[in-house]
Design a protein around this motif. Structure first.
Motif, PDB file in Angstrom:
ATOM      1  N   ALA A 253      43.277  42.421  61.720  1.00  0.00           N
ATOM      2  CA  ALA A 253      44.428  43.067  61.101  1.00  0.00           C
ATOM      3  C   ALA A 253      45.686  42.405  61.622  1.00  0.00           C
ATOM      4  O   ALA A 253      45.699  41.842  62.727  1.00  0.00           O
ATOM      5  N   THR A 254      46.759  42.455  60.822  1.00  0.00           N
ATOM      6  CA  THR A 254      48.020  41.841  61.212  1.00  0.00           C
ATOM      7  C   THR A 254      49.159  42.826  60.996  1.00  0.00           C
ATOM      8  O   THR A 254      49.056  43.784  60.222  1.00  0.00           O
ATOM      9  N   ASP A 255      50.261  42.560  61.672  1.00  0.00           N
ATOM     10  CA  ASP A 255      51.452  43.390  61.531  1.00  0.00           C
ATOM     11  C   ASP A 255      52.652  42.557  61.971  1.00  0.00           C
ATOM     12  O   ASP A 255      52.490  41.486  62.586  1.00  0.00           O
ATOM     13  N   THR A 256      53.836  43.016  61.676  1.00  0.00           N
ATOM     14  CA  THR A 256      55.075  42.356  62.084  1.00  0.00           C
ATOM     15  C   THR A 256      55.991  43.386  62.718  1.00  0.00           C
ATOM     16  O   THR A 256      56.219  44.446  62.137  1.00  0.00           O
ATOM     17  N   VAL A 257      56.494  43.070  63.901  1.00  0.00           N
ATOM     18  CA  VAL A 257      57.421  43.950  64.608  1.00  0.00           C
ATOM     19  C   VAL A 257      58.612  43.119  65.061  1.00  0.00           C
ATOM     20  O   VAL A 257      58.444  42.141  65.807  1.00  0.00           O
ATOM     21  N   ASP A 258      59.797  43.495  64.602  1.00  0.00           N
ATOM     22  CA  ASP A 258      61.036  42.795  64.970  1.00  0.00           C
ATOM     23  C   ASP A 258      60.940  41.290  64.729  1.00  0.00           C
ATOM     24  O   ASP A 258      61.397  40.481  65.536  1.00  0.00           O
ATOM     25  N   GLY A 259      60.299  40.907  63.640  1.00  0.00           N
ATOM     26  CA  GLY A 259      60.186  39.496  63.307  1.00  0.00           C
ATOM     27  C   GLY A 259      59.048  38.770  63.989  1.00  0.00           C
ATOM     28  O   GLY A 259      58.743  37.628  63.639  1.00  0.00           O
ATOM     29  N   GLY A 260      58.409  39.394  64.974  1.00  0.00           N
ATOM     30  CA  GLY A 260      57.276  38.782  65.662  1.00  0.00           C
ATOM     31  C   GLY A 260      55.972  39.074  64.946  1.00  0.00           C
ATOM     32  O   GLY A 260      55.831  40.096  64.268  1.00  0.00           O
ATOM     33  N   HIS A 261      55.015  38.175  65.098  1.00  0.00           N
ATOM     34  CA  HIS A 261      53.725  38.315  64.421  1.00  0.00           C
ATOM     35  C   HIS A 261      52.693  38.901  65.368  1.00  0.00           C
ATOM     36  O   HIS A 261      52.525  38.422  66.497  1.00  0.00           O
ATOM     37  N   LEU A 262      52.004  39.951  64.931  1.00  0.00           N
ATOM     38  CA  LEU A 262      50.946  40.588  65.712  1.00  0.00           C
ATOM     39  C   LEU A 262      49.624  40.444  64.979  1.00  0.00           C
ATOM     40  O   LEU A 262      49.575  40.463  63.743  1.00  0.00           O
ATOM     41  N   ALA A 263      48.539  40.311  65.728  1.00  0.00           N
ATOM     42  CA  ALA A 263      47.207  40.219  65.131  1.00  0.00           C
ATOM     43  C   ALA A 263      46.184  40.806  66.093  1.00  0.00           C
ATOM     44  O   ALA A 263      46.362  40.749  67.311  1.00  0.00           O
TER      45      ALA A 263
END
Length: 517
Positions: A253-263
């Motif tokens: 799964a992926t997400d974006t927080v404050d322009g940063g990429h999370l996975a």
């Protein structure tokens, strides 16, 4: 019927993005940026040439659209073409066009000022294409830049795979893999346990809200417990897999927080371990690199549930119930084996380090006890030196001789540690003992060593001391005792045997006997 001009998210072509700035830097093209933004965020995925007044239906998104202005209607003044260019540019923007290139000659000598104003107003980069630059030349240049980007991506992924594999074979594999992953992605990598706790992490720790978002993302991919209790809800967007049934979690799964990429990536066969990463941006190849790390961590955090694992379990049960090793060996898939004893060069090994070493040697038959890792390896897989480890390897034997091979590997490891050698193999060359009938050789050995045979410490100390050419220091290292202890034991052996251990003939005879013992 849906409106073909309705704004929609374009389906960007699956090609490596080329920065618009890289195209402008090509001196052979002589392109000139005259309107709209041209920052590093502006990238091109494709090149398309069209003289249609409405190019929207023919664009996929991400293109550099080239036109010579054939479609522009004749007008007595620039003010009269203003509405036309406003509509034209809005259609390109709605289709997801990345930039517009306007060619000079043969239709227009200059770029229409109304087009420049429309591109500035709607934020579409506009390039002036000089007469000497053919549109096909721009297309070729973009292809060349794409090839360079793809080659750089493949090289980056290959180097990352090699460094991650090397990290997984080190004595402390999980932190080593996380450190390499964090360095390659320029971010933070963390391993979450089945209960959601952070087991290990590497890289610059992000802010608390990012860590919270990563924990929520890990909960999305973690397999649901048996009672199918609801998962924590977060802003995560599953990348693969399906959870439509409410029971099967996505694999990533992926997400974006404050322009940063999370996975987040689920590990293993549903045991609950999750790899989570946070990076300032998502670069080409990041997903592949993180997936390689996830596979390696899956091997390090759990056993495979496979037919091979079932056969190993069956062999163990049969041996516990009294079967001989040679009877259960066929279940393990090899006729001949070598035993490997290993110690790490730094800290004491843990179960994960032992499992990583077994993976590197090509065997899941691993045992950890008293700071030594023992691995049973099929003979066709030749053990090689491993970074951070000292290895002792036995000769190839059948299952009936496993205990003897275990002793050989232990002695080879002691010699490797004493001589500071990464790997020592037990010698299997024919010697003088083969010229003497085994019964006579065994009887001679028993008689010669009888005075010290009741004290295994003396026998093993004499064997090690002779194998290391009488070195007190190296024998002490091999046996993990003080050098004075070695001196006392050797003096005791000399007294009990009534022999001069400085005599090479005596040493040779004793070595012959010890080889038979």
């Amino acid at each position: 019927m849906s409106d073909p001009h309705a704004p929609a998210v374009p389906a960007v072509p699956p090609t490596p993005p080329v920065p618009l700035s890289a195209l402008l830097a090509r001196e052979d093209l002589a392109l000139r940026h005259i309107a709209g933004p041209a920052g590093r965020d502006t990238v091109i995925h494709w090149v398309h040439t069209s003289e249609m007044a409405d190019p929207y239906p023919y664009l996929l998104g991400g293109e550099l659209l080239l036109t010579a202005g054939v479609h522009v209607p004749s007008a007595p003044s620039a003010a009269d073409t203003g509405p036309y260019f406003d509509t034209y540019v809005s259609q390109v923007v709605a289709a997801g066009g990345a930039a517009l290139g306007f060619g000079l000659a043969p239709v227009h000598d200059t770029v229409p000022p109304a087009l420049v104003a429309a591109c500035d107003a709607q934020g579409l980069p506009l390039l002036e294409v000089p007469p000497q630059t053919p549109f096909s030349g721009i297309t070729r240049a973009v292809w060349q830049l794409m090839a360079q980007v793809r080659l750089a991506e493949l090289r980056r992924v290959a180097e990352a795979q090699q460094s991650l594999a090397a990290a997984a074979s080190r004595p402390n594999p999980v932190p080593s893999v996380l450190r390499q992953l964090a360095r390659r992605l320029g971010g933070w990598a963390v391993l979450h346990g089945p209960d959601g706790a952070e087991i290990a992490s590497a890289g610059r720790a992000p802010r608390e809200e990012v860590r919270t978002a990563l924990a929520q993302l890990a909960a999305v991919v973690r397999p649901a417990p048996a009672d199918t209790s609801p998962r924590p809800k977060g802003p995560a967007r599953p990348a693969t897999g399906s959870a439509a049934s409410g029971r099967t979690a996505p694999s990533s799964a992926t997400d974006t927080v404050d322009g940063g990429h999370l996975a987040a990536y689920a590990l293993g066969a549903g045991q609950g371990f999750v790899l989570a990463v946070a990076a300032p941006e998502r670069s080409p190849g990041d997903h592949t690199i993180a997936s390689v790390a996830a596979v390696l961590l899956s091997l390090l955090t759990g056993e495979h549930q496979s037919g091979t694992g079932a056969a190993r379990s069956s062999a163990l049960v049969r041996m516990l119930l009294g079967a001989a090793p040679e009877e259960v060996a066929p279940l393990l898939g090899a006729e001949r084996w070598v035993v490997v004893h290993a110690r790490p060069e730094a800290q004491a090994p843990d179960p994960m380090a032992a499992s990583a070493l077994g993976t590197a040697l090509g065997s899941a038959l691993v045992d950890l006890a008293d700071g030594v890792v023992r691995v049973l390896v099929p003979a066709e897989r030749e053990p090689a030196p491993q970074p951070g480890w000292t290895l002792g390897v036995s000769t190839a034997v059948t299952a009936a001789d496993w205990p003897a091979a275990d002793t050989q590997a232990a002695r080879a490891l002691a010699r490797a540690r004493a001589t500071r050698t990464a790997l020592v193999r037990h010698g299997d060359r024919p010697g003088l003992a083969d010229l003497i009938p085994p019964d006579e050789a065994d009887a001679h050995a028993r008689a010669l060593l009888a005075p010290i045979s009741a004290t295994p410490a003396l026998t093993e100390t004499l064997r090690t001391w002779l194998s290391l050419h009488g070195s007190w220091d190296r024998t002490a290292v091999a046996l993990s005792v003080h050098r004075n202890t070695v001196r006392q034991r050797i003096a005791r052996c000399a007294a009990l045997l009534g022999a001069d251990l400085d005599d090479p003939d005596v040493r040779m005879e004793l070595w012959f006997a010890l080889r038979r013992a």
